[in-house]
Design a protein around this motif. Structure first.
Motif, mmCIF file in Angstrom:
data_model
loop_
_atom_site.group_PDB
_atom_site.id
_atom_site.type_symbol
_atom_site.label_atom_id
_atom_site.label_comp_id
_atom_site.label_asym_id
_atom_site.label_seq_id
_atom_site.Cartn_x
_atom_site.Cartn_y
_atom_site.Cartn_z
ATOM 1 N N GLN A 259 -41.151 -28.768 -9.383
ATOM 2 C CA GLN A 259 -41.306 -28.142 -8.215
ATOM 3 C C GLN A 259 -42.668 -28.161 -7.651
ATOM 4 O OE1 GLN A 259 -39.199 -24.388 -8.408
ATOM 5 N NE2 GLN A 259 -37.964 -25.262 -10.093
ATOM 6 N N THR A 260 -43.349 -27.364 -8.161
ATOM 7 C CA THR A 260 -44.822 -26.659 -7.785
ATOM 8 C C THR A 260 -45.751 -28.138 -7.506
ATOM 9 O OG1 THR A 260 -44.527 -24.865 -9.051
ATOM 10 C CG2 THR A 260 -46.764 -25.145 -7.968
ATOM 11 N N GLY A 261 -45.846 -28.783 -8.468
ATOM 12 C CA GLY A 261 -46.795 -30.182 -8.597
ATOM 13 C C GLY A 261 -46.328 -31.025 -7.270
ATOM 14 N N PRO A 262 -45.033 -31.281 -7.414
ATOM 15 C CA PRO A 262 -44.713 -32.130 -6.158
ATOM 16 C C PRO A 262 -44.795 -31.686 -4.744
ATOM 17 C CG PRO A 262 -42.951 -32.400 -7.825
ATOM 18 C CD PRO A 262 -43.906 -31.135 -8.252
ATOM 19 N N ILE B 284 -47.246 -29.523 -3.817
ATOM 20 C CA ILE B 284 -48.907 -29.463 -3.550
ATOM 21 C C ILE B 284 -49.031 -30.991 -3.395
ATOM 22 C CG2 ILE B 284 -51.088 -29.355 -4.741
ATOM 23 C CD1 ILE B 284 -49.599 -26.898 -6.120
ATOM 24 N N TRP B 285 -48.427 -32.013 -3.898
ATOM 25 C CA TRP B 285 -48.804 -33.380 -3.623
ATOM 26 C C TRP B 285 -48.513 -33.805 -2.242
ATOM 27 C CZ3 TRP B 285 -51.945 -36.814 -5.698
ATOM 28 C CH2 TRP B 285 -51.932 -38.236 -5.329
ATOM 29 N N GLU B 286 -47.233 -33.219 -2.000
ATOM 30 C CA GLU B 286 -46.971 -33.547 -0.576
ATOM 31 C C GLU B 286 -47.411 -32.854 0.606
ATOM 32 O OE1 GLU B 286 -42.542 -33.059 -0.483
ATOM 33 O OE2 GLU B 286 -42.297 -34.520 -2.500
ATOM 34 N N GLN B 287 -47.681 -31.575 0.298
ATOM 35 C CA GLN B 287 -48.285 -30.919 1.292
ATOM 36 C C GLN B 287 -49.774 -31.232 1.704
ATOM 37 O OE1 GLN B 287 -47.392 -26.895 -0.355
ATOM 38 N NE2 GLN B 287 -46.030 -26.419 1.182
ATOM 39 N N THR B 288 -50.617 -31.647 0.688
ATOM 40 C CA THR B 288 -51.888 -32.162 0.871
ATOM 41 C C THR B 288 -51.980 -33.655 1.048
ATOM 42 O OG1 THR B 288 -52.124 -32.674 -1.528
ATOM 43 C CG2 THR B 288 -52.781 -30.568 -0.896
ATOM 44 N N GLU B 289 -50.881 -34.344 1.172
ATOM 45 C CA GLU B 289 -50.772 -35.801 1.430
ATOM 46 C C GLU B 289 -51.364 -36.628 0.354
ATOM 47 O OE1 GLU B 289 -51.951 -35.945 5.414
ATOM 48 O OE2 GLU B 289 -49.870 -35.960 6.126
ATOM 49 N N GLY B 290 -51.623 -35.968 -1.038
ATOM 50 C CA GLY B 290 -52.120 -36.651 -1.877
ATOM 51 C C GLY B 290 -53.704 -36.455 -2.056
ATOM 52 N N LEU C 45 -55.080 -30.958 -21.303
ATOM 53 C CA LEU C 45 -54.989 -31.125 -19.626
ATOM 54 C C LEU C 45 -55.862 -30.451 -18.834
ATOM 55 C CD1 LEU C 45 -52.485 -32.785 -18.259
ATOM 56 C CD2 LEU C 45 -51.239 -30.903 -17.781
ATOM 57 N N ILE C 46 -56.039 -29.270 -19.263
ATOM 58 C CA ILE C 46 -56.888 -28.390 -18.327
ATOM 59 C C ILE C 46 -58.363 -28.756 -18.743
ATOM 60 C CG2 ILE C 46 -57.680 -25.930 -17.763
ATOM 61 C CD1 ILE C 46 -55.018 -25.168 -19.155
ATOM 62 N N ASP C 47 -59.341 -28.700 -17.456
ATOM 63 C CA ASP C 47 -60.644 -29.310 -17.650
ATOM 64 C C ASP C 47 -61.429 -28.582 -17.843
ATOM 65 O OD1 ASP C 47 -60.528 -32.406 -16.516
ATOM 66 O OD2 ASP C 47 -59.231 -31.413 -15.049
ATOM 67 N N LEU C 48 -61.428 -27.199 -17.547
ATOM 68 C CA LEU C 48 -62.357 -26.193 -18.001
ATOM 69 C C LEU C 48 -61.626 -24.876 -17.599
ATOM 70 C CD1 LEU C 48 -63.859 -24.577 -15.170
ATOM 71 C CD2 LEU C 48 -65.024 -26.860 -15.071
ATOM 72 N N PHE C 49 -62.204 -23.779 -18.232
ATOM 73 C CA PHE C 49 -61.819 -22.241 -18.025
ATOM 74 C C PHE C 49 -62.996 -21.596 -17.595
ATOM 75 C CE2 PHE C 49 -58.343 -23.265 -20.843
ATOM 76 C CZ PHE C 49 -57.142 -22.504 -20.340
ATOM 77 N N GLU C 50 -62.740 -20.676 -16.735
ATOM 78 C CA GLU C 50 -64.019 -19.806 -16.212
ATOM 79 C C GLU C 50 -63.508 -18.409 -16.069
ATOM 80 O OE1 GLU C 50 -67.737 -19.019 -14.033
ATOM 81 O OE2 GLU C 50 -66.816 -20.715 -15.044
ATOM 82 N N GLY D 39 -49.973 -29.363 -13.092
ATOM 83 C CA GLY D 39 -51.181 -30.184 -13.273
ATOM 84 C C GLY D 39 -50.820 -31.480 -14.136
ATOM 85 N N LYS D 40 -49.864 -31.565 -14.707
ATOM 86 C CA LYS D 40 -49.330 -32.582 -15.452
ATOM 87 C C LYS D 40 -48.753 -33.653 -14.192
ATOM 88 C CE LYS D 40 -46.144 -34.425 -18.730
ATOM 89 N NZ LYS D 40 -44.827 -34.305 -19.745
ATOM 90 N N TYR D 41 -48.094 -33.066 -13.344
ATOM 91 C CA TYR D 41 -47.659 -33.928 -12.148
ATOM 92 C C TYR D 41 -48.374 -34.404 -11.562
ATOM 93 C CZ TYR D 41 -44.891 -35.550 -8.064
ATOM 94 O OH TYR D 41 -44.435 -36.220 -7.143
ATOM 95 N N LEU D 42 -49.609 -33.797 -10.978
ATOM 96 C CA LEU D 42 -50.723 -34.043 -10.402
ATOM 97 C C LEU D 42 -51.535 -35.189 -10.730
ATOM 98 C CD1 LEU D 42 -51.490 -30.476 -8.857
ATOM 99 C CD2 LEU D 42 -50.388 -32.546 -7.475
ATOM 100 N N LYS D 43 -51.796 -35.030 -12.130
ATOM 101 C CA LYS D 43 -52.603 -35.862 -12.820
ATOM 102 C C LYS D 43 -52.155 -37.325 -13.031
ATOM 103 C CE LYS D 43 -56.375 -33.162 -15.380
ATOM 104 N NZ LYS D 43 -57.474 -33.985 -15.391
ATOM 105 N N GLU D 44 -50.730 -37.126 -13.128
ATOM 106 C CA GLU D 44 -50.008 -38.565 -13.340
ATOM 107 C C GLU D 44 -50.144 -39.344 -11.798
ATOM 108 O OE1 GLU D 44 -45.939 -37.412 -14.396
ATOM 109 O OE2 GLU D 44 -46.376 -37.154 -16.370
ATOM 110 N N LYS D 45 -50.216 -38.357 -11.008
ATOM 111 C CA LYS D 45 -50.569 -39.007 -9.401
ATOM 112 C C LYS D 45 -51.764 -39.631 -9.226
ATOM 113 C CE LYS D 45 -46.338 -38.704 -7.294
ATOM 114 N NZ LYS D 45 -45.734 -39.991 -6.830
ATOM 115 N N ASN D 46 -52.543 -38.953 -9.663
ATOM 116 C CA ASN D 46 -54.254 -39.300 -9.906
ATOM 117 C C ASN D 46 -54.819 -38.499 -10.845
ATOM 118 O OD1 ASN D 46 -56.839 -39.493 -8.898
ATOM 119 N ND2 ASN D 46 -56.643 -38.447 -7.269
#
Length: 453
Positions: free
Chosen positions: A159-162, A164-170, A246-251, A189-196
């Protein structure tokens, strides 16, 4: 068009551009406003998914009881779904969670058990351990275990990943998420990284949590763990839903910065969000040097500000923790605005007549009563008058025989609003211990003098 029940309204939350609070960030910053879900948080998504998957697998049976350890939001999502589907709910939570969250869970008919925060997860008193014990003891019960139940991450993958991808037009380049169970950042994040694969996932952590060090070193350092105030993010163990690869960094963000930024979001963007949103924006500002002009950053605003009215949105709560320094009068500034004066007290062994004489000579209307130097009660003009009317011969009795409860104590950071609210018919003054350890009294006259001065 209408929905068949409230569960069908979960998801499809808006993406809103932030403008003022992110003016120093050289990128487009968008907030995913999860407060529009029926339970006012992103947790509605995974709560429903966990229940539906448990129903399909047979773990959750008709008329069953859902038992879960929750900081409040997951419990809300589970409780709403339980109302529609006919389940009972028992939730364990920690004593650091806001009262509003606990009351909200009870509003949906859930039973809530509050457990201590400052204990190890394995401690039988912890909210994790208590929920597990209740599941073992309760017939026809099921514990979702949001931390290790991968239906949590799957909900955000589906749900959330798709969205965000659609709302930002990728165009999304960065996803910024406060990490607690890890389901949101890992699933979306997994969904988004599969897209890009170039999309960066930034997890926001808090001091007192193990995530950042574990990501950077692979070491689970128990010395990193200590109680913290920020709600909804950080943990003292490693949930299976947190995908560290999957997570690139923590702050890490301090409790103070998270709390103050939570308020700034409301004041500068008109968005009434919760504590984890404040932490996420504070973390993003700390990382702004990594961003470029063409970047598109999405920040998850997990939940609603109404859950934090007694905390981050309460000035006195912030002052008591040293988070808020402003020009508002406090007990300290009230004392500073008057001449130095020694507080007059009377020992409990003294007589009523001695109290009358002391108040008459010093022209005061109340006097704290002490015993071995400790304030244990008070005598007021009203107390004296009532005692004498009932028994004129009481003058020779000990003053402790007519004393009433002590004036309330406040600390030096207590605001003038709170102090004035405490002064009433029963309490004509408050007591405060100054920086030298001396007990001082603040009366209504002192408040008037401080305001007019």
């Amino acid at each position: 068009m209408w929905y068949n029940n409230i569960l069908e309204t979960i998801g499809n939350t808006p993406l809103v551009k932030l403008n003022k609070i992110t003016k120093d960030i050289d990128a487009t910053v968008l907030a995913k406003i999860e407060t529009t879900n029926p339970g006012n948080s992103i947790k509605d998504r995974m709560a429903l998914k966990m229940i539906e998957d448990a129903e399909k697998s047979g773990k959750l049976k008709p008329g069953g009881t859902i038992i879960e350890g929750t900081s409040g939001n997951t419990g809300m999502g589970l409780a709403i779904a339980a109302v529609i589907k006919g389940y009972k709910c028992i939730f364990t939570t920690t004593d650091k969670q806001s009262k509003e969250k606990v009351d909200a869970l009870k509003a949906f008919g859930a039973e809530v058990i509050v457990c201590p925060t400052d204990v190890e997860p394995e401690d039988p008193r912890s909210y994790y351990a208590v929920s597990s014990r209740l599941e073992r003891e309760t017939p026809n019960s099921w514990k979702p275990n949001q931390y290790d139940n991968l239906s949590n991450s799957i909900a955000h993958y589906e749900q959330t990943g798709p969205e965000i991808w659609e709302q930002t037009e990728g165009k999304i380049t960065h996803l910024v998420v406060g990490v607690g169970t890890g389901g949101t950042i890992s699933g979306a994040g997994k969904y988004l990284k599969e897209k890009n694969p170039d999309i960066k996932l930034w997890g926001i952590d808090t001091y007192g949590s193990v995530f950042k060090k574990y990501k950077e070193t692979g070491i689970f350092d128990e010395k990193e763990v200590y109680p913290y105030i920020t709600e909804g993010i950080g943990e003292d163990f490693l949930p299976k839903n947190v995908d560290f690869d999957l997570i690139d960094l923590f702050e890490k963000v301090t409790d103070k910065d998270a709390a103050l930024m939570t308020r700034e979001i409301a004041r500068k963007e008109g968005i009434f969000a919760g504590n984890s949103a404040g932490a996420a924006i504070a973390g993003l500002l700390q990382l702004k040097h990594h961003l470029k002009k063409d970047d598109v950053v999405v920040v998850i605003f997990h939940d609603h500000g109404s859950r934090y009215m007694g905390k981050m949105y309460n000035d006195d709560w912030l002052r008591e923790r040293g988070f808020l320094q402003d020009e508002k009068l406090t007990a300290k500034s009230i004392l500073a605005k008057r001449e130095k004066q020694e507080m007059v007290t009377i020992d409990s062994d003294k007589t009523v007549l001695e109290a009358i004489n002391a108040m008459k000579i010093l022209n005061i209307s109340q006097i704290p009563m002490t015993q071995q130097g400790m304030v244990i009660g008070k005598i007021t003009e009203g107390d004296l008058l009532n005692a004498l009317l009932e028994n004129p011969s009481i003058k020779s009795a000990k003053v402790e025989s007519i004393a009433t409860a002590s004036f309330p104590f406040v600390d030096l950071k207590t605001s003038i609003d709170k102090i004035s609210g405490m002064i009433n018919k029963e309490n004509s003054a408050v007591l405060v211990e100054d920086e030298t350890g001396t007990i001082e009294i603040i009366t209504q006259y002192d408040i008037i003098n401080a305001i007019s001065g």
